[in-house]
Design a protein around this motif. Structure first.
Motif, PDB file in Angstrom:
ATOM      1  N   ILE A  71       0.839  -1.202   0.000  1.00 53.98           N
ATOM      2  CA  ILE A  71       0.000   0.000   0.000  1.00 53.98           C
ATOM      3  C   ILE A  71       0.871   1.249   0.000  1.00 53.98           C
ATOM      4  CG2 ILE A  71      -1.688   1.330   1.334  1.00 53.98           C
ATOM      5  CD1 ILE A  71      -2.748  -1.371   2.352  1.00 53.98           C
ATOM      6  N   SER A  72       1.855   1.254   0.879  1.00 58.06           N
ATOM      7  CA  SER A  72       2.800   2.360   0.969  1.00 58.06           C
ATOM      8  C   SER A  72       4.044   1.816   1.663  1.00 58.06           C
ATOM      9  CB  SER A  72       2.205   3.531   1.770  1.00 58.06           C
ATOM     10  OG  SER A  72       1.905   3.135   3.093  1.00 58.06           O
ATOM     11  N   GLU A  77      -1.276  -5.012   2.568  1.00 63.19           N
ATOM     12  CA  GLU A  77      -2.569  -5.639   2.826  1.00 63.19           C
ATOM     13  C   GLU A  77      -2.515  -7.100   2.424  1.00 63.19           C
ATOM     14  OE1 GLU A  77      -7.303  -4.868   1.824  1.00 63.19           O
ATOM     15  OE2 GLU A  77      -5.791  -3.792   0.668  1.00 63.19           O
TER      16      GLU A  77
END
Length: 153
Positions: A71-72, A77
């Protein structure tokens, strides 16, 4: 016996079949646009620094799967953790989840999130057993889900 390895495009049909079976059992339309990522695993997971694993039986057929989507920086996830209904409750989901968490640590991920349908009680039990903390209910793309998060050491 199960062999766990990285997804290959040759696994596409088996992965799609498992997805259809598991999601149909949860009384959800399995071809909903929410599941577009499962049709594009290399682009959605592998080419973006994540991971997608499959579990293969002695007969060479995929019967389990799961993805790690970045995600970053430091956050990912867990997605599409699925086990063919005939092989559920035998520890295969746990094996895939553990391998995905190990891979997340190797990638420097400190924070994992995931969601599961509110009627998938087996998945909820698995995640809670593995230290995921419930963050409450939510609605994502029209689905009633339960959100979870876990901090990795």
């Amino acid at each position: 016996m199960i062999q766990i390895r990285r997804y290959s495009p040759l696994d596409h049909d088996d992965v799609w079949r498992i997805h259809l079976l598991v999601i149909s059992e949860a009384n959800v339309e399995p071809t909903h646009q929410h599941y577009h990522d499962i049709l594009n695993i290399p682009e959605q997971y592998l080419h973006t620094g994540g991971e997608f694993l499959v579990g293969i039986g002695d007969n060479g057929v995929v019967f389990a799967m799961g993805g790690l989507k970045i995600i970053s920086e430091g956050k990912a996830e867990i997605k599409r953790l699925r086990v063919h209904p005939s092989f559920q409750k035998k520890g295969y989901g746990q094996l895939i989840l553990s391998k995905l968490e190990l891979r997340a640590q190797e990638l420097g991920i400190q924070h994992l999130i995931l969601d599961t349908l509110s009627n998938q009680y087996g998945a909820q039990k698995l995640f809670e057993k593995n230290g995921y903390k419930q963050q409450g209910p939510a609605i994502i793309d029209g689905f009633n889900v339960v959100l979870y998060e876990k901090k990795l050491a």
